[in-house]
Enzyme design. Sequence first.
Site: not given
Length: 330
Positions: A61, A94-95, A14
């Site tokens: 990610s 971030t995932d 992101t």
Amino acid sequence: MIKPNIMILATGGTIAGSIDSNIKTTGYTAGVVGIDVLINAVPEIKNLANIKGEQIANIDSADMSDEIWLTLTQKINTLLSSKEVDGIVITHGTDTMEETAFFLHLTIKSDKPVVLTGAMRPSTAMSADGPKNLYNAVALASSPLAKGKGVMVAMNDKIQSARFVSKTHALNVETFKSLNAGDMGYILDGIIYFNYIPNYPHTQKSIFDANNLKSLPKVDILYSYANDGSDIAAQALFNGNTKGIVVAGTGAGSIHKNQKDTLKQLMKKGLIVVQSSRVGTGIVLASEADSKLGFIGAKDLNPQKARVLLMLALTKSNNPTEIAKIFQQY
């Protein structure tokens, strides 16, 4: 004062996302902005350190792979072996950030700072959090206080240890938390403050070495739930050549009897099974009876982190007793 030399390795996410609106914080395309754009968007980081950047990948990610993990850890180990590099910052979606961070925490062979950062809002949003997060990550990687503390995540002015951190909210910038340990520290106007240091082996004290690995053992996650009346999933994963299964169990790691009966039979054929919990906090320990059968408790590791540790443990041993010792230690 001589500034440290910090290398920024970009993998997308992101923080490198974009959409044709400065209002929207969802629906964007992740991993489209390059490393040079990210660096130039935060010129203040050049006051903290001498900055160089390299694009390792540019992906969402959710698509993170073993190949990128191995590329990252091998690249970082090479970079940090040089006197010309004092620390590493990794920009990451971030995932799966917590999984990448934990993998690197266990496989990097240096006490120099390694910091992951990212964003919950794309670079095009008026409220983009990426620039401040990147500034904080460089500040942390540049700090002498960060040496020897393992891999860290710097998000939303907080420092989290890779061992404990998890993403806890789908959209909020206050998403990364260490639910079982609390914040490792925080960053205020570029100044670093630490609350604690991680108390499990990592980096130079870790037994795991990925420098010469070309692949990782296949490990999958099995979710347990009410009315789980089928044993098809466990059998299918085993038939797909998985070497280990982490069960996201209910409560303190409980497994539905239909799945557990199947797992017991598969364990006799060499499958390694780790019990974790879908709850998110607390400790999972295998019962005495289950331990005798070969089940392994994940302690406070969530399923996705238990999977990372099991993958690495399988590079050392296929013996459930030995792997159980590794889970007790790490």
